[in-house]
Design an enzyme around this catalytic site. Sequence first.
Site, PDB file in Angstrom:
ATOM      1  N   ARG A 151       0.867  -1.191   0.000  1.00 28.30           N
ATOM      2  CA  ARG A 151       0.000   0.000   0.000  1.00 28.30           C
ATOM      3  C   ARG A 151       0.892   1.225   0.000  1.00 28.30           C
ATOM      4  O   ARG A 151       1.716   1.406   0.880  1.00 28.30           O
ATOM      5  CB  ARG A 151      -0.902   0.012   1.231  1.00 28.30           C
ATOM      6  CG  ARG A 151      -2.150   0.895   1.050  1.00 28.30           C
ATOM      7  CD  ARG A 151      -2.905   1.070   2.355  1.00 28.30           C
ATOM      8  NE  ARG A 151      -2.081   1.771   3.306  1.00 28.30           N
ATOM      9  CZ  ARG A 151      -1.916   1.415   4.590  1.00 28.30           C
ATOM     10  NH1 ARG A 151      -2.541   0.381   5.085  1.00 28.30           N
ATOM     11  NH2 ARG A 151      -1.131   2.114   5.375  1.00 28.30           N
ATOM     12  N   GLU A 170       5.011   6.914   2.226  1.00 31.18           N
ATOM     13  CA  GLU A 170       5.841   5.702   2.239  1.00 31.18           C
ATOM     14  C   GLU A 170       5.115   4.603   1.490  1.00 31.18           C
ATOM     15  O   GLU A 170       3.930   4.738   1.172  1.00 31.18           O
ATOM     16  CB  GLU A 170       6.110   5.234   3.683  1.00 31.18           C
ATOM     17  CG  GLU A 170       4.855   4.778   4.387  1.00 31.18           C
ATOM     18  CD  GLU A 170       5.097   3.789   5.521  1.00 31.18           C
ATOM     19  OE1 GLU A 170       6.215   3.289   5.690  1.00 31.18           O
ATOM     20  OE2 GLU A 170       4.127   3.499   6.234  1.00 31.18           O
ATOM     21  N   ASN A 172       4.179   0.572   2.037  1.00 36.11           N
ATOM     22  CA  ASN A 172       4.185  -0.530   3.011  1.00 36.11           C
ATOM     23  C   ASN A 172       4.215  -1.842   2.257  1.00 36.11           C
ATOM     24  O   ASN A 172       3.291  -2.125   1.495  1.00 36.11           O
ATOM     25  CB  ASN A 172       2.912  -0.476   3.857  1.00 36.11           C
ATOM     26  CG  ASN A 172       2.762   0.855   4.566  1.00 36.11           C
ATOM     27  OD1 ASN A 172       3.403   1.103   5.576  1.00 36.11           O
ATOM     28  ND2 ASN A 172       1.933   1.740   4.025  1.00 36.11           N
ATOM     29  N   SER A 177      -2.626  -2.955   5.893  1.00 32.56           N
ATOM     30  CA  SER A 177      -3.927  -3.389   6.419  1.00 32.56           C
ATOM     31  C   SER A 177      -5.065  -2.433   6.077  1.00 32.56           C
ATOM     32  O   SER A 177      -4.892  -1.449   5.384  1.00 32.56           O
ATOM     33  CB  SER A 177      -3.821  -3.580   7.924  1.00 32.56           C
ATOM     34  OG  SER A 177      -3.340  -2.412   8.514  1.00 32.56           O
ATOM     35  N   LYS A 332      12.401   2.356   5.392  1.00 33.77           N
ATOM     36  CA  LYS A 332      12.535   3.801   5.138  1.00 33.77           C
ATOM     37  C   LYS A 332      13.870   4.098   4.435  1.00 33.77           C
ATOM     38  O   LYS A 332      13.963   5.005   3.623  1.00 33.77           O
ATOM     39  CB  LYS A 332      12.458   4.567   6.464  1.00 33.77           C
ATOM     40  CG  LYS A 332      11.235   4.220   7.326  1.00 33.77           C
ATOM     41  CD  LYS A 332      10.064   5.101   7.019  1.00 33.77           C
ATOM     42  CE  LYS A 332       8.881   4.949   7.943  1.00 33.77           C
ATOM     43  NZ  LYS A 332       8.124   3.723   7.950  1.00 33.77           N
ATOM     44  N   LYS A 391      12.794  10.160  10.623  1.00 33.16           N
ATOM     45  CA  LYS A 391      12.148   8.838  10.657  1.00 33.16           C
ATOM     46  C   LYS A 391      13.115   7.723  11.027  1.00 33.16           C
ATOM     47  O   LYS A 391      14.106   7.508  10.324  1.00 33.16           O
ATOM     48  CB  LYS A 391      11.552   8.523   9.279  1.00 33.16           C
ATOM     49  CG  LYS A 391      10.428   9.451   8.856  1.00 33.16           C
ATOM     50  CD  LYS A 391       9.780   8.932   7.575  1.00 33.16           C
ATOM     51  CE  LYS A 391       8.454   9.609   7.334  1.00 33.16           C
ATOM     52  NZ  LYS A 391       7.697   8.957   6.255  1.00 33.16           N
ATOM     53  N   GLU A 395       8.024   0.641  11.576  1.00 31.54           N
ATOM     54  CA  GLU A 395       6.722   0.666  10.920  1.00 31.54           C
ATOM     55  C   GLU A 395       5.630   0.662  11.977  1.00 31.54           C
ATOM     56  O   GLU A 395       5.861   0.253  13.098  1.00 31.54           O
ATOM     57  CB  GLU A 395       6.550  -0.596  10.058  1.00 31.54           C
ATOM     58  CG  GLU A 395       7.577  -0.773   8.965  1.00 31.54           C
ATOM     59  CD  GLU A 395       7.468   0.292   7.901  1.00 31.54           C
ATOM     60  OE1 GLU A 395       6.350   0.737   7.603  1.00 31.54           O
ATOM     61  OE2 GLU A 395       8.521   0.719   7.392  1.00 31.54           O
ATOM     62  N   GLY A 396       4.456   1.082  11.575  1.00 33.58           N
ATOM     63  CA  GLY A 396       3.304   0.902  12.454  1.00 33.58           C
ATOM     64  C   GLY A 396       2.767   2.178  13.061  1.00 33.58           C
ATOM     65  O   GLY A 396       1.796   2.158  13.810  1.00 33.58           O
ATOM     66  N   ARG A 477      -7.696   7.575   5.012  1.00 37.54           N
ATOM     67  CA  ARG A 477      -7.686   7.783   6.464  1.00 37.54           C
ATOM     68  C   ARG A 477      -7.635   9.278   6.761  1.00 37.54           C
ATOM     69  O   ARG A 477      -6.963  10.023   6.059  1.00 37.54           O
ATOM     70  CB  ARG A 477      -6.455   7.136   7.089  1.00 37.54           C
ATOM     71  CG  ARG A 477      -6.530   5.652   7.183  1.00 37.54           C
ATOM     72  CD  ARG A 477      -5.217   5.086   7.649  1.00 37.54           C
ATOM     73  NE  ARG A 477      -4.154   5.367   6.714  1.00 37.54           N
ATOM     74  CZ  ARG A 477      -2.883   5.029   6.904  1.00 37.54           C
ATOM     75  NH1 ARG A 477      -2.530   4.410   8.010  1.00 37.54           N
ATOM     76  NH2 ARG A 477      -1.966   5.313   6.002  1.00 37.54           N
TER      77      ARG A 477
HETATM   78  P1  ADP Z   1       4.828   4.305   9.613  1.00 35.75           P
HETATM   79  O1  ADP Z   1       5.631   3.291   8.896  1.00 35.75           O
HETATM   80  O2  ADP Z   1       5.085   4.356  11.054  1.00 35.75           O
HETATM   81  O3  ADP Z   1       3.376   4.222   9.263  1.00 35.75           O
HETATM   82  P2  ADP Z   1       4.918   6.648   7.923  1.00 35.75           P
HETATM   83  O4  ADP Z   1       6.072   7.002   7.101  1.00 35.75           O
HETATM   84  O5  ADP Z   1       3.739   6.109   7.203  1.00 35.75           O
HETATM   85  O6  ADP Z   1       5.393   5.696   9.086  1.00 35.75           O
HETATM   86  O7  ADP Z   1       4.457   7.934   8.721  1.00 35.75           O
HETATM   87  C1  ADP Z   1       3.456   7.878   9.713  1.00 35.75           C
HETATM   88  C2  ADP Z   1       2.697   9.193   9.748  1.00 35.75           C
HETATM   89  O8  ADP Z   1       3.584  10.297   9.929  1.00 35.75           O
HETATM   90  C3  ADP Z   1       1.958   9.481   8.453  1.00 35.75           C
HETATM   91  O9  ADP Z   1       0.697   8.892   8.468  1.00 35.75           O
HETATM   92  C4  ADP Z   1       1.900  11.002   8.469  1.00 35.75           C
HETATM   93  O10 ADP Z   1       0.833  11.441   9.287  1.00 35.75           O
HETATM   94  C5  ADP Z   1       3.196  11.398   9.142  1.00 35.75           C
HETATM   95  N1  ADP Z   1       4.240  11.669   8.141  1.00 35.75           N
HETATM   96  C6  ADP Z   1       5.147  10.800   7.665  1.00 35.75           C
HETATM   97  N2  ADP Z   1       5.959  11.366   6.762  1.00 35.75           N
HETATM   98  C7  ADP Z   1       5.571  12.641   6.646  1.00 35.75           C
HETATM   99  C8  ADP Z   1       6.012  13.752   5.874  1.00 35.75           C
HETATM  100  N3  ADP Z   1       7.036  13.641   5.033  1.00 35.75           N
HETATM  101  N4  ADP Z   1       5.359  14.928   6.021  1.00 35.75           N
HETATM  102  C9  ADP Z   1       4.322  15.051   6.876  1.00 35.75           C
HETATM  103  N5  ADP Z   1       3.866  14.053   7.642  1.00 35.75           N
HETATM  104  C10 ADP Z   1       4.459  12.853   7.538  1.00 35.75           C
HETATM  105 MG    MG Z   2       2.539   4.387   7.287  1.00 32.76          MG
END
Ligand code: ADP
Ligand code: MG
Length: 501
Positions: A151, A170, A172, A177, A332, A391, A395-396, A477
């Site tokens: 996803r 990102e 996944n 899910s 990442k 970051k 994940e999660g 979401r």
């Molecule tokens: P995870 O693997 O923990 O889900 P993500 O990369 O999907 O990590 O990031 C989780 C949340 O952090 C995203 O749903 C978003 O709300 C916020 N986020 C992540 N990257 C960015 C970004 N580059 N700019 C703004 N918000 C971000």
């Molecule tokens: Mg995510």
Amino acid sequence: MSASGSPVNSRLPSLTLPKKSESELLIPFAVDDVLLNSSLIQHLTVAAKDAALLQGILMRTKEDPASSETICYAPFSLFPSPVPTKLFTQAFEVQQDFNVLVDKISMDSEFLRRALASTIEADEFTARLFDIYNQVLQEGITQPITLGINRSDYMFDKQRGQAVTLKQIEINTIAASFAGLADKVPEVHRHVMNVWGKPQEAAKIQSNEAAKGICKGIAKAWQLYGSSEAVVLFLVERVPMNIFDQRCLEMELWNRNIRVIRRQLMEIYERGSLDEEKRLHIDGYEVAIAYFRTGYSPDDYHSEECWLARLMIERSLAIKCPDIATHLVGTKKIQQELVRAGVLESYLSESPEAIERIRATFVGLYSIDKGREGDEIIAKALEDPESYVLKPQREGGGNNIFSEELKQVLLSIKDGSKRSTYILMDRIRPQAVKNYLLRSGAAVKLKECIVELGMFGVYIRNCNKMVMNVCPGYLLRTKSTEFADGGVAAGVAVLDTPYFI
Ligand code: ADP
Ligand code: MG
């Protein structure tokens, strides 16, 4: 099927919805305190919650997460949220490119080794995953069929004075899910709009066939495995609070006469085995597909035995979803390396259009490994912490670091080896929308929110041939702008559907 009666895949590119000016972006219809009085909201809320329960948009409760005796609706928004048709279509159209890219990288062990070298040195979890990958490579890959269910998540970036653009958060590649529950939200939103007296708006709400599409992929891979007695194994957490989302997929597979079993990694260690042909067996079943809904976080490996179970699965003849290589592609660090000049070109040279489509969704991602490149970007981020996200390789949800805290953490790791456990990313500035978020026990208030669109990708490769490559559906979401990070499972975001503008 959608309101207009055609499947998602063939319909999307031809969507013809009215274009609106940017000033109208925030509120597609009158979702406003002034226009919607509280008794109407209350009325719609009660109808929406009952509709969600009837549809099966369910989750276990925090109080009783290990059983289904007391359950609740999964959090969702009262109304669909505005989504620019153009950006939704763009995300749909780039998904097959991402599927191909992820798959190609998963076969490039040299790239994975090089790109992850510094991370492995500093981050024990990634190192352990890589150890398993190494062992599998040394032994030789047993199963030539790969099933990918990923996803790709996006936000709608609105930098000052510029048009709204689609930017990837990102991708996944393990345990992506919410397809099962997301499928059911459009029906609830149609109902809410009808109760509100807006049948035209109700009819415009896009259907979602994510779960069905994912199960088509699992079923096709199961068929290719070639044993009608073999089962699909769902690898699950000890306390699966989001069990109903998984059950939606399970039911879909049972309906196709495919047996599904659920086991924890620990149980695979205790009772699983490989035979001479490396077929994976547990409790008298042969496993055709090992589908991971756990295994992406250090907590999922709560004992050494869980690691041994992962290794056993990876060595087996079962089709893994994902295999360890594809899991690693979703880190990442790999996402950050893909942004470097020439990397996309080395995988997709036959399709410059695909490279362009993918690159258009990227924002800046930066290595902060020791050295000049890392020092320079750390200095920039310290000066302007609001413009970046820090970051870790996790994940999660809930792991990312923003703003003042980003500055503090960067200062604390600047001079040590921990630097390589993080990457920096440009901060996306999403367009805000308004909606009412429904969550058990919480007051219903109009909130300023941001939406995150996820596109599901499903593909199967048999040796070197792609035999399936589709984008079956989406996840939308929405969360209050109070929260920078966190998903539905983390109790921050809610399920939503797009209202095309
Ligand atoms: P995870 O693997 O923990 O889900 P993500 O990369 O999907 O990590 O990031 C989780 C949340 O952090 C995203 O749903 C978003 O709300 C916020 N986020 C992540 N990257 C960015 C970004 N580059 N700019 C703004 N918000 C971000
Ligand atoms: Mg995510």
